[in-house]
Motif scaffolding. Structure first.
Motif, PDB file in Angstrom:
ATOM      1  N   GLU A   1      30.611  38.328  34.649  1.00 61.83           N
ATOM      2  CA  GLU A   1      32.009  37.965  34.426  1.00 61.83           C
ATOM      3  C   GLU A   1      32.377  36.832  35.382  1.00 61.83           C
ATOM      4  O   GLU A   1      32.234  36.954  36.598  1.00 61.83           O
ATOM      5  CB  GLU A   1      32.900  39.174  34.689  1.00 61.83           C
ATOM      6  N   VAL A   2      32.836  35.715  34.838  1.00 63.59           N
ATOM      7  CA  VAL A   2      33.101  34.522  35.641  1.00 63.59           C
ATOM      8  C   VAL A   2      34.593  34.364  35.884  1.00 63.59           C
ATOM      9  O   VAL A   2      35.407  34.487  34.980  1.00 63.59           O
ATOM     10  CB  VAL A   2      32.551  33.262  34.927  1.00 63.59           C
ATOM     11  N   GLU A   3      34.924  34.083  37.144  1.00 62.04           N
ATOM     12  CA  GLU A   3      36.306  33.788  37.530  1.00 62.04           C
ATOM     13  C   GLU A   3      36.294  32.457  38.274  1.00 62.04           C
ATOM     14  O   GLU A   3      35.408  32.199  39.084  1.00 62.04           O
ATOM     15  CB  GLU A   3      36.833  34.889  38.450  1.00 62.04           C
ATOM     16  N   VAL A   4      37.257  31.607  37.978  1.00 62.77           N
ATOM     17  CA  VAL A   4      37.373  30.312  38.632  1.00 62.77           C
ATOM     18  C   VAL A   4      38.585  30.366  39.549  1.00 62.77           C
ATOM     19  O   VAL A   4      39.673  30.749  39.128  1.00 62.77           O
ATOM     20  CB  VAL A   4      37.552  29.191  37.589  1.00 62.77           C
ATOM     21  N   LYS A   5      38.374  29.997  40.808  1.00 60.61           N
ATOM     22  CA  LYS A   5      39.451  30.078  41.784  1.00 60.61           C
ATOM     23  C   LYS A   5      39.625  28.706  42.449  1.00 60.61           C
ATOM     24  O   LYS A   5      38.687  28.180  43.059  1.00 60.61           O
ATOM     25  CB  LYS A   5      39.099  31.145  42.827  1.00 60.61           C
ATOM     26  N   PHE A   6      40.824  28.129  42.307  1.00 54.77           N
ATOM     27  CA  PHE A   6      41.099  26.839  42.924  1.00 54.77           C
ATOM     28  C   PHE A   6      40.967  26.973  44.433  1.00 54.77           C
ATOM     29  O   PHE A   6      41.534  27.873  45.046  1.00 54.77           O
ATOM     30  CB  PHE A   6      42.512  26.361  42.541  1.00 54.77           C
ATOM     31  N   TYR A   7      40.205  26.054  45.051  1.00 55.71           N
ATOM     32  CA  TYR A   7      39.986  26.095  46.490  1.00 55.71           C
ATOM     33  C   TYR A   7      40.739  24.982  47.216  1.00 55.71           C
ATOM     34  O   TYR A   7      41.451  25.238  48.179  1.00 55.71           O
ATOM     35  CB  TYR A   7      38.489  26.030  46.791  1.00 55.71           C
ATOM     36  N   LYS A   8      40.545  23.719  46.743  1.00 50.70           N
ATOM     37  CA  LYS A   8      41.234  22.626  47.425  1.00 50.70           C
ATOM     38  C   LYS A   8      41.217  21.356  46.590  1.00 50.70           C
ATOM     39  O   LYS A   8      40.471  21.220  45.623  1.00 50.70           O
ATOM     40  CB  LYS A   8      40.603  22.342  48.788  1.00 50.70           C
TER      41      LYS A   8
ATOM     42  N   VAL B   1      39.372  14.760  43.987  1.00 45.96           N
ATOM     43  CA  VAL B   1      38.580  15.798  43.331  1.00 45.96           C
ATOM     44  C   VAL B   1      39.212  17.172  43.551  1.00 45.96           C
ATOM     45  O   VAL B   1      39.590  17.518  44.674  1.00 45.96           O
ATOM     46  CB  VAL B   1      37.133  15.811  43.881  1.00 45.96           C
ATOM     47  N   LEU B   2      39.320  17.944  42.468  1.00 46.42           N
ATOM     48  CA  LEU B   2      39.701  19.352  42.576  1.00 46.42           C
ATOM     49  C   LEU B   2      38.421  20.152  42.784  1.00 46.42           C
ATOM     50  O   LEU B   2      37.429  19.947  42.073  1.00 46.42           O
ATOM     51  CB  LEU B   2      40.375  19.824  41.289  1.00 46.42           C
ATOM     52  N   GLN B   3      38.435  21.054  43.746  1.00 44.87           N
ATOM     53  CA  GLN B   3      37.257  21.896  44.001  1.00 44.87           C
ATOM     54  C   GLN B   3      37.617  23.346  43.704  1.00 44.87           C
ATOM     55  O   GLN B   3      38.632  23.858  44.183  1.00 44.87           O
ATOM     56  CB  GLN B   3      36.792  21.759  45.446  1.00 44.87           C
TER      57      GLN B   3
ATOM     58  N   LYS C   1      40.697  13.706  53.376  1.00 45.92           N
ATOM     59  CA  LYS C   1      41.870  14.577  53.509  1.00 45.92           C
ATOM     60  C   LYS C   1      41.755  15.683  52.479  1.00 45.92           C
ATOM     61  O   LYS C   1      41.034  15.551  51.486  1.00 45.92           O
ATOM     62  CB  LYS C   1      43.154  13.780  53.263  1.00 45.92           C
ATOM     63  N   GLU C   2      42.482  16.749  52.707  1.00 45.08           N
ATOM     64  CA  GLU C   2      42.478  17.823  51.718  1.00 45.08           C
ATOM     65  C   GLU C   2      43.781  18.591  51.741  1.00 45.08           C
ATOM     66  O   GLU C   2      44.486  18.635  52.747  1.00 45.08           O
ATOM     67  CB  GLU C   2      41.309  18.777  51.951  1.00 45.08           C
ATOM     68  N   LEU C   3      44.077  19.170  50.578  1.00 45.14           N
ATOM     69  CA  LEU C   3      45.173  20.121  50.438  1.00 45.14           C
ATOM     70  C   LEU C   3      44.545  21.402  49.925  1.00 45.14           C
ATOM     71  O   LEU C   3      43.841  21.394  48.903  1.00 45.14           O
ATOM     72  CB  LEU C   3      46.220  19.615  49.440  1.00 45.14           C
ATOM     73  N   THR C   4      44.783  22.498  50.614  1.00 45.17           N
ATOM     74  CA  THR C   4      44.193  23.772  50.212  1.00 45.17           C
ATOM     75  C   THR C   4      45.006  24.403  49.083  1.00 45.17           C
ATOM     76  O   THR C   4      46.130  23.977  48.794  1.00 45.17           O
ATOM     77  CB  THR C   4      44.145  24.748  51.401  1.00 45.17           C
ATOM     78  N   ALA C   5      44.450  25.429  48.498  1.00 44.45           N
ATOM     79  CA  ALA C   5      45.137  26.153  47.416  1.00 44.45           C
ATOM     80  C   ALA C   5      46.476  26.718  47.906  1.00 44.45           C
ATOM     81  O   ALA C   5      47.413  26.845  47.121  1.00 44.45           O
ATOM     82  CB  ALA C   5      44.245  27.266  46.882  1.00 44.45           C
ATOM     83  N   GLU C   6      46.564  27.045  49.184  1.00 48.97           N
ATOM     84  CA  GLU C   6      47.821  27.556  49.735  1.00 48.97           C
ATOM     85  C   GLU C   6      48.873  26.457  49.820  1.00 48.97           C
ATOM     86  O   GLU C   6      50.065  26.724  49.807  1.00 48.97           O
ATOM     87  CB  GLU C   6      47.603  28.164  51.130  1.00 48.97           C
ATOM     88  N   GLN C   7      48.451  25.202  49.919  1.00 46.94           N
ATOM     89  CA  GLN C   7      49.370  24.083  50.059  1.00 46.94           C
ATOM     90  C   GLN C   7      49.736  23.428  48.729  1.00 46.94           C
ATOM     91  O   GLN C   7      50.681  22.659  48.662  1.00 46.94           O
ATOM     92  CB  GLN C   7      48.745  23.003  50.958  1.00 46.94           C
TER      93      GLN C   7
END
Length: 184
Positions: A52-59, A151-153, A10-16
């Motif tokens: 330049e590194v940016e980290v973006k929560f995906y799911k 797990v956070l991706q 199962k997953e929850l996206t960054a939008e959720q």
């Protein structure tokens, strides 16, 4: 809809799901992106992620007993998406090992917060486990036998500064040049 022979989870996206604040290494409140940039990405070699590194929560991925994900490469979500960062949240489980494969080499990664570390204040404090790999690395999650693997991706975006590299190359070329025409 997806094929459970390929992926069962199962997953929850960054939008959720919005990631709130967490306790930092010194007890201070930090947002997860700051914690990751400060405590994880800062430990990496400068050669691993240049620019330049940016980290973006995906799911958030959840694997219950029987959960797995067959061999795949992560989908690239942005032209600057160069790597994936997995951070496992503490949850007791057995199985669910991450297997990474590239150019005939294989690494079995136990991405489990169940691993304990010794710490003067609290010897039983769970250790936050993470794994970072390039998006072209094939990987799979083996079947979870019991418990729940959470797990956070994150997508790791690297904005490369070609202009700066070009200037460096031009500078190096002019410094090394002796203006002779040996090739003629």
């Amino acid at each position: 809809m997806y094929d459970e022979n390929v992926r069962r989870g199962k997953e929850l996206t960054a939008e959720q799901l919005e990631l709130g604040e967490v306790e930092g290494p010194k007890g201070e409140k930090m947002n997860m992106n700051s914690l990751i940039k400060g405590d994880i990405l800062s430990t990496l070699s400068k050669d691993f992620l240049r620019g330049e590194v940016e980290v973006k929560f995906y799911k958030l991925a959840i694997y219950e007993p029987g959960g797995h994900f067959q061999v795949h490469r992560d989908t690239v979500h942005d032209p600057d998406h160069k790597a994936t960062l997995l951070v496992e949240l503490y949850s007791e489980h057995k199985g669910g090992k991450l297997v990474l494969e590239k150019d005939g080499k294989r690494v079995d990664w136990i991405l489990s917060s169940n691993v304990k570390r010794k710490k003067e204040e609290n010897e039983d404090e769970p250790m936050l486990r993470w794994c970072l790999f390039y998006t072209d690395v094939e990987h799979r999650v083996k079947k979870v036998k019991s418990g729940v693997r959470i797990v956070l991706q994150f997508d790791v975006l690297v904005k490369q500064s070609w202009e700066k590299e070009d200037q460096t190359l031009q500078k190096n070329d002019s410094e090394d040049s002796d203006d002779s025409d040996d090739d003629e």
